[in-house]
Design a protein around this motif. Structure first.
Motif, PDB file in Angstrom:
ATOM      1  N   LEU A  29       0.848  -1.185   0.000  1.00  0.00           N
ATOM      2  CA  LEU A  29       0.000   0.000   0.000  1.00  0.00           C
ATOM      3  C   LEU A  29       0.890   1.243   0.000  1.00  0.00           C
ATOM      4  CD1 LEU A  29      -2.682  -0.992   2.677  1.00  0.00           C
ATOM      5  CD2 LEU A  29      -2.955  -1.000   0.196  1.00  0.00           C
ATOM      6  N   GLU A  32      -0.519   7.359  -0.557  1.00  0.00           N
ATOM      7  CA  GLU A  32      -1.717   7.954  -1.147  1.00  0.00           C
ATOM      8  C   GLU A  32      -2.929   7.047  -0.967  1.00  0.00           C
ATOM      9  OE1 GLU A  32       1.132   7.615  -2.566  1.00  0.00           O
ATOM     10  OE2 GLU A  32       1.879   9.599  -3.120  1.00  0.00           O
ATOM     11  N   GLU A  33      -2.736   5.727  -1.120  1.00  0.00           N
ATOM     12  CA  GLU A  33      -3.863   4.800  -0.962  1.00  0.00           C
ATOM     13  C   GLU A  33      -4.360   4.771   0.480  1.00  0.00           C
ATOM     14  OE1 GLU A  33      -2.405   1.681  -4.484  1.00  0.00           O
ATOM     15  OE2 GLU A  33      -2.250   1.141  -2.360  1.00  0.00           O
TER      16      GLU A  33
END
Length: 427
Positions: A29, A32-33
């Motif tokens: 991950l 931003e996610e």
């Protein structure tokens, strides 16, 4: 209790900042996610992973659920079936136990049927007795003497734990800080200052995943502070080594920007992996990789043997060997004993505490004096003077001056010589 407080209490405690970053990267991950899933900015996620802030409320629950490690698959436990004992009648008792038991069950005077000839049933093996549950080890009480404890479970005091950490990491950390700054006195001062700060926050440092890394980060931050340029003793680096190879490496390190120098030292000198290096330098993993490659290329221009390496692994091993040889060859000052560092930390903390108490007492005294001398009611200020117009001038003969009075007296005492004065007379 509010709803947010209840939700926050229901969420399990979050791991350490470094562990948060590792769990996020283990799940592939990006920042931003995670920020989009939780509903915050990328800078907020980075502050959570560096320890500068911590999520709260609903965002804490979402963040903990997002980075939580996947639970291991546990084998299915088959519960044994509970077999109910059959209901034994008088006839069945007579068949199993014989006529005597049937007579005892049926009562006196009852007719007992004859037991048929049955083949003897095989004996049922008895189940082994269940092992008693293991009792947990008794909690140590205050009444138990220290000699009753196991030799491998001897309690270590905070001072002993600090002294052990200091003795194990302080000499090498001074040499690392010397490679980072090029100043021997500043390297020793930085390490001692970092350990003084660690002793002041020892309850926090003692439970950290890497206490040596905590002290190393504090020493590097203090050593790389730009305010040292204003100090005359640390304005210029020390004299470089006399050997040409070590001198070239020393000059190449000092020519690098501080962030690139620190990344190169952590990865190739200390031996940290790339995510840990990025976390300690407060940068992303791609940014740390870019800094490392740029720093290696700049050092390889000064050292031909690094440029001739066949692979990055061989180049890293060679650079690590050269950095270790440069640190061991220089005469770096030995830090003070651990007890002196602890005493200095306590003295500084005591001094700052007394200064804070004195400042508060002075503020209270000034406030009391102001309240005592301040006016209790409003006093109207005196108006400034003004010229008054429209008043008539003073009339009548003016007042004689001293000169006029003197002349008047002289005229009365001395008669003038000449014709007689004409005096008007009435007719």
């Amino acid at each position: 209790m509010t709803r947010s407080t209840t939700d926050e209490a229901a969420v399990p405690p979050l791991p350490s900042p470094k562990e948060r970053r590792r769990l996020r990267e283990a799940k592939s991950l990006s920042e931003e996610e995670v920020a989009a899933a939780v509903g915050v900015t990328r800078a907020t996620v980075r502050s959570w992973e560096t320890g500068r802030a911590s999520p709260r409320g609903r965002k804490r629950a979402l963040y903990a659920k997002l980075i939580a490690p996947e639970p291991a698959v546990k084998p299915e436990v088959v519960k044994p079936e509970v077999v109910k004992p059959p209901v034994v009648t008088a006839e069945a008792a007579a068949v199993v136990a014989g006529p005597g038991a049937a007579a005892a069950v049926a009562g006196p005077g009852a007719a007992v049927p004859a037991a048929p000839d049955l083949p003897e049933a095989p004996p049922v093996p008895e189940a082994p007795p269940a092992a008693p549950p293991a009792d947990p080890p008794p909690a140590p009480s205050s009444d138990t003497p220290s000699g009753a404890e196991a030799p491998d479970e001897r309690r270590v005091s905070p001072a002993e734990a600090f002294d052990e950490l200091y003795a194990r990491t302080a000499p090498g950390l001074v040499r690392q800080t010397y490679l980072l700054t090029g100043r021997r006195a500043l390297a020793r001062e930085s390490v001692e200052r970092a350990f003084e700060l660690a002793w002041q926050r020892w309850p926090e440092v003692a439970v950290d995943r890497d206490p040596a890394g905590w002290v190393r980060a504090a020493a590097y931050e203090y050593a790389m502070s730009p305010w040292h340029r204003l100090r005359r003793t640390h304005r210029h680096p020390d004299a470089p080594p006399t050997e040409p190879g070590k001198r070239a490496l020393f000059d190449a390190l000092l020519d690098l920007p501080p962030a690139y120098r620190r990344t190169l030292l952590l990865y190739d000198g200390v031996g940290l992996d790339l995510p840990e290096t990025a976390a300690e330098t407060e940068a992303s993993t791609p940014a740390a990789a870019g800094r490392l490659m740029t720093a290696r290329a700049a050092v390889a221009e000064r050292l031909p043997e690094l440029a001739d390496a066949d692979s990055p692994a061989e180049q890293s091993a060679l650079l690590q060997d050269r950095l270790g040889g440069l640190a061991r060859a220089e005469h770096v000052p030995v830090p003070r004993p651990a007890r002196a560092v602890r005493t200095g930390s306590e003295n500084k903390a005591r001094l700052w505490t007394r200064a804070a108490v004195g400042g508060v007492a002075l503020l209270i005294a000034v406030t009391g004096l102001t309240l005592h001398t301040a006016p209790t009611h409003y006093e109207q200020p005196i108006s400034p003077p003004e010229r008054v117009g429209g008043v008539p001038p003073r009339g009548g003969p003016q007042k004689l001056t001293a000169q006029d009075l003197k002349l008047q007296k002289s005229l009365r005492e001395h008669l003038s010589h000449g014709p007689e004065r004409l005096a008007p007379q009435l007719e």
